[in-house]
Scaffold this motif. Structure first.
Motif, mmCIF file in Angstrom:
data_model
loop_
_atom_site.group_PDB
_atom_site.id
_atom_site.type_symbol
_atom_site.label_atom_id
_atom_site.label_comp_id
_atom_site.label_asym_id
_atom_site.label_seq_id
_atom_site.Cartn_x
_atom_site.Cartn_y
_atom_site.Cartn_z
ATOM 1 N N ALA A 249 -1.750 4.334 12.355
ATOM 2 C CA ALA A 249 -0.533 4.965 11.837
ATOM 3 C C ALA A 249 -0.844 6.364 11.311
ATOM 4 O O ALA A 249 -0.089 7.315 11.550
ATOM 5 N N LEU A 250 -1.979 6.496 10.625
ATOM 6 C CA LEU A 250 -2.361 7.810 10.101
ATOM 7 C C LEU A 250 -2.625 8.788 11.239
ATOM 8 O O LEU A 250 -2.241 9.956 11.177
ATOM 9 N N ARG B 166 -7.526 -3.101 -0.407
ATOM 10 C CA ARG B 166 -8.946 -3.201 -0.065
ATOM 11 C C ARG B 166 -9.778 -3.525 -1.296
ATOM 12 O O ARG B 166 -10.653 -4.361 -1.261
ATOM 13 N N ARG B 167 -9.478 -2.815 -2.412
ATOM 14 C CA ARG B 167 -10.212 -3.070 -3.637
ATOM 15 C C ARG B 167 -10.111 -4.540 -4.017
ATOM 16 O O ARG B 167 -11.081 -5.187 -4.326
ATOM 17 N N SER C 229 -13.480 1.667 2.577
ATOM 18 C CA SER C 229 -13.537 1.735 1.120
ATOM 19 C C SER C 229 -14.701 0.948 0.556
ATOM 20 O O SER C 229 -15.011 1.068 -0.625
ATOM 21 N N MET D 39 1.714 4.243 2.050
ATOM 22 C CA MET D 39 0.856 3.382 2.849
ATOM 23 C C MET D 39 -0.589 3.503 2.369
ATOM 24 O O MET D 39 -1.310 2.504 2.252
ATOM 25 N N THR E 201 0.674 9.988 12.625
ATOM 26 C CA THR E 201 1.327 10.907 11.690
ATOM 27 C C THR E 201 0.654 12.261 11.704
ATOM 28 O O THR E 201 1.311 13.300 11.745
ATOM 29 N N VAL F 190 8.246 11.640 5.658
ATOM 30 C CA VAL F 190 7.053 11.162 6.373
ATOM 31 C C VAL F 190 5.829 11.244 5.467
ATOM 32 O O VAL F 190 5.013 10.318 5.394
ATOM 33 N N VAL G 56 -13.125 -3.767 11.133
ATOM 34 C CA VAL G 56 -12.229 -3.235 10.104
ATOM 35 C C VAL G 56 -10.820 -3.241 10.678
ATOM 36 O O VAL G 56 -10.626 -2.919 11.850
ATOM 37 N N ARG G 57 -9.853 -3.643 9.860
ATOM 38 C CA ARG G 57 -8.461 -3.593 10.329
ATOM 39 C C ARG G 57 -8.063 -2.143 10.545
ATOM 40 O O ARG G 57 -8.178 -1.314 9.658
ATOM 41 N N LEU H 270 4.834 5.615 15.639
ATOM 42 C CA LEU H 270 4.427 5.318 14.258
ATOM 43 C C LEU H 270 5.209 4.126 13.710
ATOM 44 O O LEU H 270 4.630 3.187 13.151
ATOM 45 N N GLY I 132 -11.585 8.366 3.728
ATOM 46 C CA GLY I 132 -11.977 7.280 2.832
ATOM 47 C C GLY I 132 -11.644 5.907 3.359
ATOM 48 O O GLY I 132 -11.492 4.969 2.595
ATOM 49 N N TYR I 133 -11.509 5.781 4.684
ATOM 50 C CA TYR I 133 -11.009 4.534 5.239
ATOM 51 C C TYR I 133 -11.936 3.358 4.981
ATOM 52 O O TYR I 133 -11.493 2.235 4.785
ATOM 53 N N GLU J 226 -3.639 0.744 9.734
ATOM 54 C CA GLU J 226 -3.301 1.947 8.976
ATOM 55 C C GLU J 226 -3.928 3.183 9.594
ATOM 56 O O GLU J 226 -3.324 4.247 9.604
ATOM 57 N N GLN K 25 -0.269 -9.142 11.036
ATOM 58 C CA GLN K 25 -1.008 -9.520 9.835
ATOM 59 C C GLN K 25 -0.616 -10.935 9.414
ATOM 60 O O GLN K 25 -1.456 -11.709 8.976
ATOM 61 N N LEU L 230 -7.036 10.100 3.523
ATOM 62 C CA LEU L 230 -7.028 8.648 3.692
ATOM 63 C C LEU L 230 -7.943 8.225 4.832
ATOM 64 O O LEU L 230 -8.634 7.217 4.755
ATOM 65 N N ALA M 149 -3.061 12.717 4.983
ATOM 66 C CA ALA M 149 -3.508 11.779 6.014
ATOM 67 C C ALA M 149 -5.012 11.890 6.218
ATOM 68 O O ALA M 149 -5.700 10.877 6.390
ATOM 69 N N ILE N 53 3.385 8.027 4.316
ATOM 70 C CA ILE N 53 1.942 7.801 4.468
ATOM 71 C C ILE N 53 1.251 7.754 3.111
ATOM 72 O O ILE N 53 0.251 7.071 2.945
ATOM 73 N N MET O 217 -2.984 0.685 0.875
ATOM 74 C CA MET O 217 -4.247 0.437 1.564
ATOM 75 C C MET O 217 -5.399 0.409 0.567
ATOM 76 O O MET O 217 -6.220 -0.516 0.563
ATOM 77 N N ILE P 258 3.577 0.473 12.683
ATOM 78 C CA ILE P 258 3.660 -0.098 11.327
ATOM 79 C C ILE P 258 4.237 -1.513 11.380
ATOM 80 O O ILE P 258 3.697 -2.451 10.775
ATOM 81 N N ASN Q 287 -16.288 6.856 0.392
ATOM 82 C CA ASN Q 287 -15.491 7.088 -0.814
ATOM 83 C C ASN Q 287 -15.789 8.433 -1.428
ATOM 84 O O ASN Q 287 -14.895 9.170 -1.814
#
Lengths: 170, 497
Positions: free
Chosen positions: B115-116, A164-165, B155, A156, B119, A149, B108-109, B21, B152-153, B112, B32, B149, B146, A153, A160, B25, B161
């Motif tokens: 999912a985070l 995005r960049r 970005s 993922m 988790t 798991v 914002v999508r 989860l 920093g979602y 993720e 998408q 991430l 997690a 992540i 991600m 995903i 950041n």
């Protein structure tokens, strides 16, 4: 005689690991540093052999030397102008840094000397991979699954960040 | 293998989360390719159903059946895990609702992120249940990765950041220190099992080596619960992260950190001494260590909070102070302290998430997190002001709000353990805390807005969210009943093994 030779090899490898690890930190050229890292990882694999951990030694070579480092080298070589790049950050606060590093080192030596370690008598080293496999599918099934798991992540997250960049174009 | 199969029914909440989860995903990938008109609602809905399923099953598991060890002694399904599971689920549900209403996350999508969130909720449960050093480390690391991430979602946002990078650097160092400590402990005792560690430590004294291990592990746990002096990441990360994520960090990982703290110190480094009390083994005085941490954390959090002008920073320091209050209860060395921590966290969840909900709703209209921007809120929206007042009074610990009950539990446990001086420091800190909470209210009620501002309007979801969070705070005293059930159940904590 045999133990003498064994000790000589151990200290030789230890010197190699320490020397190349030091070079990784102080070296000016990124490619040279990466190759020094190969030597350091390889030496650690030798330590695992000394400890009778054959599977771990193999995994160390496969994953660190074979996988991560090769990727790292590819990354370095495919990047333009990285040869001339000076990546060393300036040395600030040398004296406090050296002092605290020395203190930590002394503390660790003292702790390692003073503690009565619960050392196990390993006997003759034998193959360990079968036992590890059984444990991963038995007692350690849950940690094994949780590690997957965690990797999911992490994957993922990496995707991600990269995507995005790319989208923002910067 | 049969052991693993037998463990599965007791593992239902986590299984539901992992199932959700997988669905999220796949659904995210499918939408998408071919975006539906309401694909965001679909993903939110799946996540909400998963979290609600986990909440219902973990609530049913609470108090049903004996304590039992799962997966060959990796997890302990006992009172402690039983109490913490619903806390994690509720936190994630509220955070999910908050993220739907957050202006920062608009457009914002969120695939993720959802999912985070799923988790991390499961990983928090693993943290609270783990009785094995490997499990402690792995679950902690899953929560950390997690969280990095999630922080920093955004970005494209520089602050987000920067916060994420700071969080990773601090996190890597402190989990590294903790891992080193755990490996030393394994070297001393020759076992990864916490009960085995306890047995091995009881047989000898380990002196300075064990103390070193304690400090390293305390650094790892202290990072998670944001205890001083391991708190430096906290204000910056809380300010930079998207606010729903900040709300999550202030409750979820903190609660799980306390669960690990209880597991590690109360189970691994102490043995039952009769009557629900425990006695440290191995000759390391970790009670003193925790008391020092508690005093530093409370005092530093409260004093630093006095100086803040940004409400997210202020709530960051206030969450540090609350961690200090709960650390006081961890010094009690009996099951009463564990109950106090569990009760405190259950109430803290509602009051702190409530405050963050108001911050998020206010940000929708003001676009600012400065306390000064709340001027004139009493005229613009009496509803929001009253709600904020309730949350802040609850955080202060003023009766009849639930926060008073939380503080009552902690101080009663501390005084019963004969640590009167610690309780005095705690009360002094609570008095200091009242200053900065009242400061926010004063701005909202008394300060005049510069120009004429329109009244605020809220959607039905906002109102539902506020009601959900306000009601537990008002009816705190009616909580006695269910809290008794919770604390009664957590008495089984020290019986297993």
């Amino acid at each position: 005689m045999e133990s003498m030779a064994s000790a000589a090899i151990f200290y030789g490898v230890a010197a190699l690991v320490l020397g190349s690890a030091l070079y990784v930190v102080v070296g000016k050229n990124l490619v040279h540093s990466a190759f020094a890292l190969v030597a350091a990882f390889f030496g650690v694999a030798v330590f695992y052999v000394y400890l009778g951990a054959d599977f771990l030694a193999g995994a160390q070579v496969l994953i660190y030397v074979g996988g991560i480092l090769t990727l790292l080298l590819f990354g370095v070589m495919l990047t333009n102008r990285i040869y001339n790049l000076n990546l060393r950050s300036g040395a600030i606060q040398v004296v406090p840094g050296a002092l605290s590093a020395g203190l930590v080192f002394a503390l660790l030596v003292w702790i390692i000397q003073s503690v009565e370690w619960g050392a196990m008598d390993s006997g003759d080293p034998g193959p360990t991979s079968e036992a590890i496999g059984r444990l991963l599918m038995g007692d350690y099934l849950l940690p094994f699954e949780i590690a997957s798991v965690l990797l999911l992540i992490a994957l993922m997250g990496a995707a991600m960040l990269v995507r995005r960049r790319g989208k923002s174009g910067s | 293998m049969s052991d693993a199969l037998q463990s599965l029914p007791r593992f239902l909440p986590e299984l539901i989360l992992m199932g959700a989860l997988a669905v999220v995903i796949v659904a995210d990938l499918l939408t998408q390719r071919r975006p539906l008109k309401n694909s965001t609602d679909l993903l939110n809905g799946i996540t909400l159903v998963g979290l609600l399923g986990a909440l219902v099953t973990s609530w049913q598991a609470l108090g049903a059946g004996e304590a039992q060890s799962l997966f060959a002694s990796m997890l302990a399904d006992d009172g402690l895990l039983g109490v913490f599971r619903p806390i994690f689920c509720l936190t994630s549900i509220v955070v999910l609702l908050l993220s739907m209403r957050s202006k920062e996350l608009e457009g914002v999508r969120l695939g993720e992120m959802l999912a985070l969130l799923l988790t991390v909720t499961a990983a928090l449960m693993w943290m609270a249940g783990s009785v094995n050093l490997v499990m402690i480390y792995l679950s902690l690391e899953t929560v950390s990765v997690a969280s990095y991430l999630m922080v920093g979602y955004l970005s494209s946002d520089r602050l987000s950041n920067e916060a994420s990078l700071k969080y990773i650097l601090f996190g890597a160092v402190s989990t590294g220190a903790m891992l080193f400590g755990l490996s030393l402990l394994y070297g001393m005792t020759g076992t990864l099992d916490l009960y085995g560690v306890r047995a091995a430590l009881a047989e000898g004294t380990f002196g300075p080596g064990l103390l070193f291990v304690l400090i390293l592990v305390a650094a790892g746990i202290g990072f998670k619960i944001a205890a001083a002096p391991f708190h430096f990441w906290c204000p910056d990360v809380y300010t930079g992260a998207p606010t729903p994520v900040t709300a999550f960090l202030s409750v979820g990982p903190k609660a799980a950190g306390f669960a690990i703290l209880i597991r590690f110190f109360y189970l691994g480094l102490a043995e039952p001494a009769g009557g629900g009390a425990i006695a440290p083994v191995g000759g390391a005085d970790w009670q003193m260590l925790l008391m020092i941490l508690a005093v530093i954390t409370m005092t530093l959090g409260n004093v630093a909070a006095l100086l803040q002008t940004n409400v997210k920073r202020l709530l960051a320091y206030s969450s540090i102070a609350h961690a200090g209050t709960m650390l006081m209860a961890a010094c009690v060395l009996s099951v009463e302290g564990v109950q106090a921590i569990a009760a405190y966290l259950a109430i803290y969840l509602f009051m702190n998430l409530g405050a963050f909900a108001v911050v998020i709703l206010a940000h929708r209209v003001t676009g600012s997190f400065e306390i000064g921007s709340y001027a004139g809120f009493w005229k613009r929206s009496p509803l929001l002001t009253v709600a904020m007042g309730i949350f802040l009074f609850s955080l202060m610990g003023i009766p009849p709000f639930a926060g008073f009950l939380a503080k009552w539990y902690v101080f009663a446990a501390v005084i019963n353990a004969g640590l009167g001086w610690l309780a005095v420091i705690g009360v002094l800190n609570a008095a200091v805390a009242a200053f900065y909470y009242v400061k926010i209210l004063r701005v909202m009620v008394i300060d005049e807005d510069a120009g004429p501002a329109p009244a605020l309007a809220f959607s039905r979801l906002d109102l539902a969210l506020l009601v959900l969070l306000v009601v537990p705070n008002i009816l705190g005293l009616l909580f006695w009943g269910s809290l008794d059930r919770v604390t009664e159940y957590s008495q089984t904590l020290l019986e297993l093994g």
